[in-house]
Design a protein around this motif. Structure first.
Motif, PDB file in Angstrom:
ATOM      1  N   GLN A 240       0.812  -1.220   0.000  1.00 41.68           N
ATOM      2  CA  GLN A 240       0.000   0.000   0.000  1.00 41.68           C
ATOM      3  C   GLN A 240       0.843   1.268   0.000  1.00 41.68           C
ATOM      4  O   GLN A 240       0.505   2.239  -0.687  1.00 41.68           O
ATOM      5  CB  GLN A 240      -0.934   0.002   1.210  1.00 41.68           C
ATOM      6  CG  GLN A 240      -1.870   1.204   1.248  1.00 41.68           C
ATOM      7  CD  GLN A 240      -2.820   1.164   2.435  1.00 41.68           C
ATOM      8  OE1 GLN A 240      -2.736   0.266   3.284  1.00 41.68           O
ATOM      9  NE2 GLN A 240      -3.738   2.115   2.505  1.00 41.68           N
ATOM     10  N   ASN A 241       1.947   1.243   0.724  1.00 42.16           N
ATOM     11  CA  ASN A 241       2.727   2.468   0.895  1.00 42.16           C
ATOM     12  C   ASN A 241       4.133   2.421   0.308  1.00 42.16           C
ATOM     13  O   ASN A 241       4.880   3.396   0.421  1.00 42.16           O
ATOM     14  CB  ASN A 241       2.825   2.805   2.393  1.00 42.16           C
ATOM     15  CG  ASN A 241       1.466   3.090   2.995  1.00 42.16           C
ATOM     16  OD1 ASN A 241       0.729   3.940   2.502  1.00 42.16           O
ATOM     17  ND2 ASN A 241       1.119   2.348   4.052  1.00 42.16           N
ATOM     18  N   ARG A 242       4.467   1.272  -0.328  1.00 40.10           N
ATOM     19  CA  ARG A 242       5.819   1.157  -0.871  1.00 40.10           C
ATOM     20  C   ARG A 242       5.811   0.358  -2.167  1.00 40.10           C
ATOM     21  O   ARG A 242       5.215  -0.712  -2.233  1.00 40.10           O
ATOM     22  CB  ARG A 242       6.739   0.490   0.144  1.00 40.10           C
ATOM     23  CG  ARG A 242       8.198   0.432  -0.298  1.00 40.10           C
ATOM     24  CD  ARG A 242       9.055  -0.232   0.756  1.00 40.10           C
ATOM     25  NE  ARG A 242      10.457  -0.330   0.331  1.00 40.10           N
ATOM     26  CZ  ARG A 242      11.389  -0.955   1.012  1.00 40.10           C
ATOM     27  NH1 ARG A 242      11.089  -1.568   2.162  1.00 40.10           N
ATOM     28  NH2 ARG A 242      12.637  -0.987   0.567  1.00 40.10           N
ATOM     29  N   LEU A 243       6.497   0.894  -3.161  1.00 37.40           N
ATOM     30  CA  LEU A 243       6.590   0.238  -4.460  1.00 37.40           C
ATOM     31  C   LEU A 243       8.053   0.007  -4.832  1.00 37.40           C
ATOM     32  O   LEU A 243       8.852   0.942  -4.822  1.00 37.40           O
ATOM     33  CB  LEU A 243       5.937   1.100  -5.552  1.00 37.40           C
ATOM     34  CG  LEU A 243       4.457   1.443  -5.382  1.00 37.40           C
ATOM     35  CD1 LEU A 243       4.037   2.421  -6.469  1.00 37.40           C
ATOM     36  CD2 LEU A 243       3.607   0.181  -5.424  1.00 37.40           C
ATOM     37  N   GLU A 244       8.391  -1.236  -5.127  1.00 38.32           N
ATOM     38  CA  GLU A 244       9.684  -1.573  -5.733  1.00 38.32           C
ATOM     39  C   GLU A 244       9.349  -2.199  -7.085  1.00 38.32           C
ATOM     40  O   GLU A 244       8.957  -3.356  -7.152  1.00 38.32           O
ATOM     41  CB  GLU A 244      10.458  -2.559  -4.862  1.00 38.32           C
ATOM     42  CG  GLU A 244      10.917  -2.013  -3.530  1.00 38.32           C
ATOM     43  CD  GLU A 244      11.666  -3.069  -2.723  1.00 38.32           C
ATOM     44  OE1 GLU A 244      12.832  -3.366  -3.090  1.00 38.32           O
ATOM     45  OE2 GLU A 244      11.086  -3.621  -1.773  1.00 38.32           O
ATOM     46  N   LEU A 245       9.504  -1.401  -8.119  1.00 42.55           N
ATOM     47  CA  LEU A 245       8.996  -1.808  -9.424  1.00 42.55           C
ATOM     48  C   LEU A 245      10.111  -2.166 -10.399  1.00 42.55           C
ATOM     49  O   LEU A 245      11.264  -1.760 -10.250  1.00 42.55           O
ATOM     50  CB  LEU A 245       8.152  -0.676 -10.028  1.00 42.55           C
ATOM     51  CG  LEU A 245       6.920  -0.248  -9.246  1.00 42.55           C
ATOM     52  CD1 LEU A 245       6.173   0.847 -10.006  1.00 42.55           C
ATOM     53  CD2 LEU A 245       6.000  -1.428  -8.949  1.00 42.55           C
ATOM     54  N   LYS A 277       0.593   8.364  -2.010  1.00 39.37           N
ATOM     55  CA  LYS A 277       1.833   8.814  -1.368  1.00 39.37           C
ATOM     56  C   LYS A 277       2.856   7.696  -1.198  1.00 39.37           C
ATOM     57  O   LYS A 277       3.855   7.862  -0.497  1.00 39.37           O
ATOM     58  CB  LYS A 277       1.499   9.429  -0.003  1.00 39.37           C
ATOM     59  CG  LYS A 277       0.608  10.664  -0.092  1.00 39.37           C
ATOM     60  CD  LYS A 277       0.304  11.225   1.288  1.00 39.37           C
ATOM     61  CE  LYS A 277      -0.586  12.457   1.203  1.00 39.37           C
ATOM     62  NZ  LYS A 277      -0.901  13.026   2.545  1.00 39.37           N
ATOM     63  N   ALA A 278       2.615   6.562  -1.851  1.00 40.35           N
ATOM     64  CA  ALA A 278       3.530   5.424  -1.730  1.00 40.35           C
ATOM     65  C   ALA A 278       4.916   5.794  -2.270  1.00 40.35           C
ATOM     66  O   ALA A 278       5.043   6.493  -3.280  1.00 40.35           O
ATOM     67  CB  ALA A 278       2.986   4.231  -2.497  1.00 40.35           C
ATOM     68  N   THR A 279       5.961   5.327  -1.578  1.00 37.86           N
ATOM     69  CA  THR A 279       7.327   5.568  -2.046  1.00 37.86           C
ATOM     70  C   THR A 279       7.621   4.660  -3.236  1.00 37.86           C
ATOM     71  O   THR A 279       7.057   3.564  -3.351  1.00 37.86           O
ATOM     72  CB  THR A 279       8.347   5.303  -0.934  1.00 37.86           C
ATOM     73  OG1 THR A 279       8.250   3.932  -0.510  1.00 37.86           O
ATOM     74  CG2 THR A 279       8.095   6.230   0.254  1.00 37.86           C
ATOM     75  N   LEU A 280       8.515   5.108  -4.113  1.00 38.89           N
ATOM     76  CA  LEU A 280       8.804   4.364  -5.334  1.00 38.89           C
ATOM     77  C   LEU A 280      10.298   4.222  -5.564  1.00 38.89           C
ATOM     78  O   LEU A 280      11.044   5.203  -5.574  1.00 38.89           O
ATOM     79  CB  LEU A 280       8.179   5.083  -6.541  1.00 38.89           C
ATOM     80  CG  LEU A 280       8.522   4.535  -7.928  1.00 38.89           C
ATOM     81  CD1 LEU A 280       8.076   3.091  -8.080  1.00 38.89           C
ATOM     82  CD2 LEU A 280       7.896   5.422  -9.008  1.00 38.89           C
ATOM     83  N   THR A 281      10.731   2.976  -5.719  1.00 40.59           N
ATOM     84  CA  THR A 281      12.110   2.672  -6.133  1.00 40.59           C
ATOM     85  C   THR A 281      12.036   1.611  -7.237  1.00 40.59           C
ATOM     86  O   THR A 281      10.978   1.007  -7.469  1.00 40.59           O
ATOM     87  CB  THR A 281      12.965   2.151  -4.968  1.00 40.59           C
ATOM     88  OG1 THR A 281      12.335   0.980  -4.405  1.00 40.59           O
ATOM     89  CG2 THR A 281      13.130   3.209  -3.890  1.00 40.59           C
TER      90      THR A 281
END
Length: 291
Positions: A240-245, A277-281
């Protein structure tokens, strides 16, 4: 009475009727009559003579005739068959997308025949979007396999010099490289999910499906490969709040933002609701061969 005499006069000047299925034509320059027999078309002085048991008529060369074995609608799309590609995929690609390139090499002739078949059937404007997409997706993936086979054994597609810029395949009158198909054709068709169907022969790429794409099933196929790619933890980690794509989302970010933001796109295919507002890396990309 005058009309009857006139008709007989015309017949006498131009030819003679020799009974059902036969027409005798006399040429001004050649006194010997030319006999044409039912039920074929023959070429004579710039015309095709089309015969039946009851009549014969001249048809200018180049005019398409209507009848058995002819297409009554010249604009009707060709029904493409990707069966031979489907057979190769089922034989040499596992369920999880591992490609047996050694095995593919034994069927390289069949792959070349399929690519030649594609080259002889250029997509037309009259084709549906699904027909065009399935054609070019299959073409791209088959050409990628062909490229690897030309250099196999190889550890990575990036070990090949300019792998995406080699014009090795002819479609119609134009020679294509992989970049042209992806960036000039497919990316202009407003379908971002192509990025989960196209395969770059690498471990971090979407897996090569062991079935061909077809127009009739394309929507279901694109839905499936999109969900599979997004839920594969080696490719993407989504909460929900963090993306590692995957870096695919970095390289082609504008394609996923055509109808909203990236998160709007992702939320259509995951089971959770990702926060704006999820973080993205982005994950490292493994270019090792997908075998």
């Amino acid at each position: 009475m005058f009309c009857v005499i006139r008709i007989l006069h015309i017949i006498l000047l131009t030819g003679f009727w020799n009974g059902p299925g036969h027409l005798e034509l006399r040429s001004i320059d050649a006194p010997t009559p030319l006999i044409l027999h039912d039920p074929i078309l023959k070429k004579n002085e710039g015309y095709f003579i089309q015969e039946s048991n009851n009549a014969a008529r001249p048809i200018p060369i180049g005019v398409k005739t209507i009848g058995p074995g002819t297409d009554q609608n010249p604009q009707k799309p060709v029904v493409m068959s990707h069966k031979s590609w489907d057979t190769l995929l089922k034989k040499h690609v596992s369920e999880d997308g591992a490609v047996d390139y050694e095995g593919f090499k034994t069927d390289w002739k069949a792959l070349s025949d399929y690519l030649e078949y594609l080259g002889q059937n250029v997509p037309r404007d009259s084709w549906s979007k699904e027909e065009q997409l399935s054609f070019w997706i299959n073409a791209y993936n088959a050409m990628t396999v062909d490229l690897i086979l030309r250099h196999y054994p190889v550890k990575s597609i990036k070990d090949i010099k300019q792998p995406w810029k080699q014009r090795l395949w002819k479609v119609g009158t134009q020679w294509y490289h992989l970049n042209a198909i992806e960036h000039e054709v497919l990316r202009n068709m407003n379908e971002p999910r192509i990025h989960f169907a196209l395969v770059c022969a690498s471990r971090s790429c979407p897996r090569l499906r062991n079935a061909a794409y077809t127009a009739s099933t394309l929507e279901d196929q694109l839905q499936k490969v999109t969900r599979e790619f997004l839920t594969d933890p080696e490719k993407n980690t989504i909460s929900q709040n963090r993306l590692e794509l995957s870096k695919l989302f970095q390289w082609y970010t504008k394609d996923f933002k055509k109808h909203g933001g990236l998160i709007d796109f992702l939320n259509q295919y995951v089971d959770i609701t990702i926060s704006d507002k999820a973080t993205l890396t982005y994950k490292d990309y493994d270019w090792g061969l997908n075998e």
